[in-house]
Design an enzyme around this catalytic site. Structure first.
Site, short mmCIF file in Angstrom:
data_model
loop_
_atom_site.label_atom_id
_atom_site.label_comp_id
_atom_site.label_asym_id
_atom_site.label_seq_id
_atom_site.Cartn_x
_atom_site.Cartn_y
_atom_site.Cartn_z
N ARG A 91 11.74 38.25 39.65
CA ARG A 91 10.61 37.41 39.28
C ARG A 91 10.94 36.40 38.18
O ARG A 91 10.19 35.46 37.97
CB ARG A 91 9.45 38.28 38.80
N LYS A 198 17.98 56.61 46.14
CA LYS A 198 17.06 57.74 46.19
C LYS A 198 15.84 57.43 45.31
O LYS A 198 15.93 56.55 44.44
CB LYS A 198 17.76 59.01 45.71
N ASP A 227 23.83 58.26 47.36
CA ASP A 227 23.76 59.40 46.45
C ASP A 227 25.00 59.27 45.57
O ASP A 227 26.10 59.62 45.98
CB ASP A 227 23.78 60.72 47.22
N HIS A 228 24.81 58.74 44.37
CA HIS A 228 25.98 58.36 43.57
C HIS A 228 26.85 59.55 43.18
O HIS A 228 28.03 59.38 42.88
CB HIS A 228 25.55 57.58 42.32
N LYS A 232 31.61 60.43 43.02
CA LYS A 232 32.39 60.86 41.86
C LYS A 232 33.70 61.50 42.31
O LYS A 232 33.76 62.25 43.28
CB LYS A 232 31.57 61.85 41.02
N GLU A 266 20.71 67.85 31.74
CA GLU A 266 20.65 66.63 30.94
C GLU A 266 20.13 66.98 29.55
O GLU A 266 19.26 67.85 29.41
CB GLU A 266 19.74 65.60 31.59
N ASP A 285 13.69 64.98 42.15
CA ASP A 285 14.57 63.98 41.57
C ASP A 285 16.04 64.35 41.72
O ASP A 285 16.89 63.48 41.89
CB ASP A 285 14.24 63.79 40.09
N HIS A 290 21.05 65.41 45.09
CA HIS A 290 22.35 65.71 44.47
C HIS A 290 22.79 67.15 44.70
O HIS A 290 23.90 67.42 45.17
CB HIS A 290 22.30 65.46 42.96
N LYS A 388 15.84 68.66 32.12
CA LYS A 388 15.98 67.70 31.03
C LYS A 388 15.80 68.42 29.69
O LYS A 388 15.19 69.48 29.63
CB LYS A 388 14.96 66.57 31.17
#
Length: 537
Positions: A91, A198, A227-228, A232, A266, A285, A290, A388
């Site tokens: 934008r 995702k 899916d990062h 890896k 995390e 999430d 994952h 988390k």
């Protein structure tokens, strides 16, 4: 860790060797090569052909910190064509020069390789910007004109990838706009591909609706679901560990494995993601994508090859064989972080975070037990957990082995001896740890304690590991999909998680746990019922 190697014949000069008169001066010598490497990598790097990438949501965190730096790093490594094009869609009321400065700033801040002005100059020549919103059909017509201009002036030959770094609710709208302006369909001379971040839906029903919309616009083999974690190096090394080493495969089964723990922890809170996270939660999430993918790679049988179809076939078998525990109350756990200390910093609880509904029942910690109903894994529980504001940031796969059936030691000699474990560390310190019992040196008594043997990527290889997004973006541009979940895998993952989410929806508020700890008490109780306990990473 060893790698099974195969010989390759080359010609070398062995002037000092004593040679038979009948033999030529130059005799063949065996050079060892790794069969798991892509054969194209043995002599030439995998370089993308003429193409461009369009990023929707180019001003977001993912684009700034991961995508733009990854594209630059690929260019800096010589893996993108000189004529590569990069178009941002947003934008912002920017000129192309202003957008180039935005890209350069974020590349300099987050790139993995050194910043080269020569590389940047070449990349910048192909950078374009289109201002607009997803509802603006005229903006997509301008995008179509921009893509055509890249084809004409840069030689991208109609090959374009569209990266949807946007909320899932916008996927259908962007896809339809791309279709309406003629940008979605591949033909015999050029390809069009879409990259979707995702989450792939909110549950099975929404995932199917999303897939229906996307499949109406793009061919199935043109859809790449990112899916990062699968990009890896350590995750890919799991395949090498299992299938290139004879020492592990004989014990990779229920005869020797006691249980498997897969953890993604995390130490941060929602960190400005309240609008996305609240209502989604830890299980949707992280576990649905994952952790279930990591479980599939850990549990799958040896594939016929490392082609996409063969890897997918084996992962799909695992996900199809997953059985939920009969008592979800006893074998699942969820929690919500409360105020506490993260290191030396005092932090607020989830319900006090800015933008979070104070009555929210969204979980920030989730743990589940799953069973894989196959001959190899019968009776072996797989424990998946994520959260988390936990003790520290870590992702690992721990394969915990059964105790030796007989220990010819005094009870005092092994009272602290645990179970052998093979731990694949995915992040942040990529590597593998093997835990086993060893005699304590000194003295005449036989005292055995646990010790660890470590393999660390950073100290074992001179090459630095590329970022996951480098590998995945290059795979998209090459049309090479082994590391991307298929529609079938996504559907099976939701079939596993949906009953758990439905059960949790009847329970009200998740159990609070203090920030900086390792989760709610019910998570520890969940494993204790099976006679196990969580590893402390």
């Amino acid at each position: 860790m060893g790698i099974t190697l195969e010989p390759m014949t080359t010609t070398t000069n062995t002037a000092d060797a004593t040679q038979n008169a009948s033999e030529p001066k130059d005799t063949p010598e065996r050079e060892w090569t790794n069969p798991l490497r892509d054969p194209r990598d043995l002599r030439l790097p995998r370089i993308a052909g003429p193409c461009s990438i369009v990023i929707f949501g180019v001003t977001g965190d993912l684009s700034r910190k991961k995508l733009l730096p990854a594209i630059y790093d690929l260019a800096n490594r010589g893996l993108l064509p000189p004529s590569f094009g990069l178009t941002g869609f947003a934008r912002r009321d920017w000129s192309e020069d202003e957008f180039r400065e935005f890209v350069k700033k974020n590349v300099q801040e987050h790139c993995r390789t050194h910043f080269s002005e020569d590389t940047w100059t070449q990349l910048a020549e192909g950078i374009r910007f289109v201002r607009g919103t997803f509802e603006d059909a005229d903006a997509f017509e301008r995008l179509s004109d921009t893509v055509a201009e890249l084809d004409r002036d840069r030689g991208t030959r109609g090959n374009h990838a569209f990266y949807m770094s946007v909320p899932p609710r916008d996927f259908p709208l962007v896809a339809k706009q791309l279709s309406n302006c003629g940008l979605a369909k591949s033909d015999s001379d050029a390809w069009r591909r879409v990259i979707i971040e995702k989450p792939f839906g909110h549950d099975l029903e929404s995932a199917k609706r999303l897939d229906t919309v996307i499949s109406e616009v793009f061919d199935e083999d043109s859809v790449f679901r990112i899916d990062h974690y699968l990009g890896k190096e350590t995750v890919q090394n799991l395949l090498a560990l299992r299938f290139a080493n004879t020492m592990y495969e004989p014990i990779w089964n229920a005869n020797y494995v006691d249980h498997v723990q897969i953890t993604m922890a995390e130490d941060i809170g929602v960190a400005g993601r309240a609008g996305y996270y609240d209502g989604i939660g830890a299980a949707r999430d992280v576990i649905q994508n994952h952790l279930l993918q990591l479980m599939a790679l850990t549990a799958m049988e040896e594939p016929l090859s490392f082609k996409a179809c063969d890897l997918t076939a084996e992962k799909t078998k695992v996900l199809s064989a997953v059985k939920l525990p009969k008592d979800l109350g006893a074998h699942t756990a969820r929690g919500q972080y409360a105020a506490g200390w993260q290191g030396s910093h005092e932090v607020v609880g989830y319900l006090e975070e800015q933008g979070i509904d104070p009555d929210s029942t969204t979980e920030t910690y989730a743990a589940i037990r799953l069973d894989v109903d196959t001959r190899r894994w019968a009776g072996v529980p797989f424990y998946l957990r994520t959260g988390k504001r936990l003790g520290r940031r870590v992702t690992e796969i721990a394969v915990v082995f059964k105790r030796a059936p007989h220990l010819p030691f005094d009870s005092t000699a092994t009272q602290e001896l645990g179970k052998n474990a093979l731990v694949i560390r995915v992040q942040p310190y990529e590597g593998i740890t093997l835990r086993f019992g060893s005699k304590v040196p000194g003295g005449t008594s036989m005292e055995v304690r646990d010790v660890s043997m470590d393999f660390n990527y950073g100290s074992s290889f001179t090459e630095s590991s590329p970022e996951a997004y480098e590998r995945l973006i290059l795979d998209v541009l090459l049309g090479d999909p082994p590391l991307f979940p298929t529609t079938r895998e996504v559907d099976l993952s939701w079939k596993i998680l949906d009953p758990i989410e439905e059960f949790w929806s009847t329970l009200g508020q998740p159990e609070p746990y203090r920030a900086g700890t390792w989760g709610p008490a019910q998570a520890a109780e969940m494993l204790a019922r099976d006679g196990h306990r969580w590893r402390k990473p």
